[in-house]
Design an enzyme around this catalytic site. Structure first.
Site, PDB file in Angstrom:
ATOM      1  CB  SER A   1     -13.932   3.450   3.091  1.00 40.88           C
ATOM      2  OG  SER A   1     -13.020   3.915   2.111  1.00 40.88           O
ATOM      3  CG  ASP A   2     -18.323   8.445   1.313  1.00 39.75           C
ATOM      4  OD1 ASP A   2     -17.763   8.680   0.226  1.00 39.75           O
ATOM      5  OD2 ASP A   2     -19.361   9.011   1.665  1.00 39.75           O
ATOM      6  CE1 TYR A   3     -14.082   7.321  -3.754  1.00 38.50           C
ATOM      7  CE2 TYR A   3     -13.437   9.485  -4.538  1.00 38.50           C
ATOM      8  CZ  TYR A   3     -13.745   8.167  -4.795  1.00 38.50           C
ATOM      9  OH  TYR A   3     -13.710   7.701  -6.095  1.00 38.50           O
TER      10      TYR A   3
END
Length: 536
Positions: free
Chosen positions: A280-282
């Site tokens: 996941s992107d942050y």
């Protein structure tokens, strides 16, 4: 009793299944999550007392031990070794952790190789140079105990108001694919036994948001999505065997990329044959609940992402972890879905050889960081990235006609303004420290040597300044010189504490692409002096 999964003579898939069969539900979901360095560090050193609270069932990843931890390379290596030793000796199954770092324009940690942002690397038109750079970066990442690099950005830049355009390889899908695959090959090395896992991001079309606004919805036709924005990712999977893909924050046709089974499973794995992990992107999984509102709770956000094919939550565990374990126990999520994600993560750890040796050397860093050869490489990358827009009157290259040179502009004597968004100095400590950077003014002085006189007048105190108090001095300097070099532009960075200090970078989108402050007026004033002008 010896565990089957520890037998390195067995095929990776056999070891994965043997380990998975021994894992409890809690141990499985621990592999889907991550923790920050501050969760396990005390005064820069690994803390077993802290670790007992967050690592008792193991962990999937540590998020940027060197970068977020603000550690020297030797300190990061020592901390990662202590953490891996704790996992091996103090957890039931001894599963090692992955550690990721940012490496978009070099390793984003203290003393890491720093090169031009991706848009500058794209301007070299030299994939071999990019590969050479990322081979150095891979060595630095492994030296500090990292195994996973969150690069390259394969977004095709089509709305230049978007602040993250500088992180891209530009607007052409083929150039982005060529540079991206070279980047991946340099970072990973042999795909069957990679040095560091690269991450293709942000999947997909993150660079075409409505209004040029970061995270805004994307509206493109299916054909454009495929032929323009998906193309570099397909090349990364099929040509470079990229080991990791990161989702994008936005939605397409109302479906967030974070929870899109069509993108993360059907297209990526089913059609293209991707066999790595999706990370996941942050903070993107919580956004399914907090921003997109397609989930009614953090738990449902975790379920949606996991069922879509998103394996690992970064940089912390907010929606996976206990939320996922409870969902399985309550019958809201199949344990088979959890198993599939865990398999992918374990497979990667086995391929990286972490079960055999998760440790790194704690000395010898002088041969890996800020060496003369690395400085030469960074300098060559900077030279090749230069773009000459026009050369009216043949002013360049500067020769003996111009003995007295005026250097003007708010960025002329700044080292900080030379740094791209994803450098350690711009994003973590908001300064130019920890890498050897010289300003353009200093570079001109060094290059000019004897026989030249260099005069300096900034004209403006800052790239955002609208004060014209320094104009008279700048014009006077230009009038006294044979040539004026005016250095203008932006200031890139994240700077959560003072976002107004920056003009470009992540979260700094633009309504127009003109120079900020009174910089354009400064150029016009210097030009009106009658002295030949070179604008940088």
């Amino acid at each position: 009793m010896a565990h089957t999964y520890l037998d390195s003579r067995l095929p990776v898939e056999t070891r994965v299944e043997a380990l998975l069969a021994e894992m409890t539900l809690e141990e499985k979901v621990a592999q889907l999550g991550s923790v920050l360095p501050q969760d396990v560090l005390e005064n820069g050193e690994f803390s077993e007392a802290k670790a007992e609270k967050v690592l008792k069932h193991g962990i999937g990843q540590i998020s940027r031990m060197a970068g977020f931890g603000r550690l020297e390379p030797a300190e990061a290596a020592k901390a990662m070794n202590a953490l891996q030793s704790y996992l091996r000796e103090k957890t039931r199954l001894g599963i090692p952790a992955l550690n990721h770092e940012e490496c978009l324009s070099g390793f984003m940690g203290k003393h890491g190789l720093t090169v031009p942002q991706a848009i500058g690397l794209a301007s070299t038109w030299n994939p071999d140079l990019v590969k050479e750079i990322t081979e150095v970066v891979a060595g630095q990442l492994r030296a500090v105990g990292a195994h996973h690099g969150l690069s390259p950005v394969l977004d095709v830049a089509r709305d230049l108001r978007w602040g993250r355009t500088e992180e891209t390889f530009g607007e052409d899908p083929y150039l982005v694919a060529a540079m991206g695959t070279a980047y991946i090959r340099g970072l990973q090395g042999d795909a069957s036994s990679p040095k560091v896992i690269a991450t293709a991001k942000h999947f997909v079309a993150h660079s075409a948001p409505e209004g040029g606004r970061n995270h805004a919805p994307v509206n493109v036709s299916p054909r454009v999505l495929r032929e323009v924005f998906c193309f570099p990712f397909e090349a990364a999977v099929k040509e470079a065997a990229v080991g990791s893909v990161m989702n994008a924050y936005h939605d397409i046709d109302g479906v967030p990329c974070t929870s899109s089974k069509e993108l993360l499973t059907d297209l990526l794995r089913g059609e293209w044959g991707f066999d790595g992990i999706v990370v996941s992107d942050y903070g993107s999984i919580p956004m399914l609940y907090t921003d997109h509102r397609v989930a009614t709770s953090m738990q449902e956000a975790g379920i949606l992402a996991l069922e879509a094919g998103l394996d690992l939550e970064l940089p912390t565990t907010e929606c996976y972890g206990e939320f996922v374990a409870a969902a399985v126990r309550e019958g809201l999520l199949s344990e088979k879905t959890v198993d599939q994600a865990v398999r992918r993560i374990l497979r990667l750890k086995f391929k990286l050889g972490l079960f055999e040796n998760p440790f790194v050397k704690e000395d010898g860093f002088e041969a890996l960081f800020e060496t003369p050869a690395q400085r030469d490489l960074a300098r060559e990358a900077a030279r090749q990235s230069l773009v000459l827009l026009k050369n009216e009157g043949g002013l360049l290259p500067i020769d003996t006609r111009f003995r007295r040179i005026a250097v003007i502009g708010p960025s002329a004597d700044s080292t900080r303004n030379l740094l791209g968004d994803y450098t350690y100095g711009a994003r973590v400590e908001d300064q130019a420290g920890h890498v050897e950077v010289i300003s353009i003014l200093e570079g001109i002085r060094r290059r000019a040597g004897d026989g030249y006189e260099i005069v300096y007048a900034p004209g403006l105190d800052d790239v955002m300044s609208c004060s014209r108090e320094g104009f008279a001095q700048a014009v006077k300097a230009a009038q006294s010189a044979d040539l004026a070099i005016v250095v203008v532009g932006g200031r890139s960075g994240l700077s959560r504490g003072n976002p107004a200090a920056n003009t470009d970078g992540e979260g700094h989108d633009r309504t127009e692409l003109t120079l900020t402050g009174a910089q354009e007026e400064l150029i016009r004033a210097v030009f009106a002096s009658g002295t030949p002008v070179v604008a940088v």
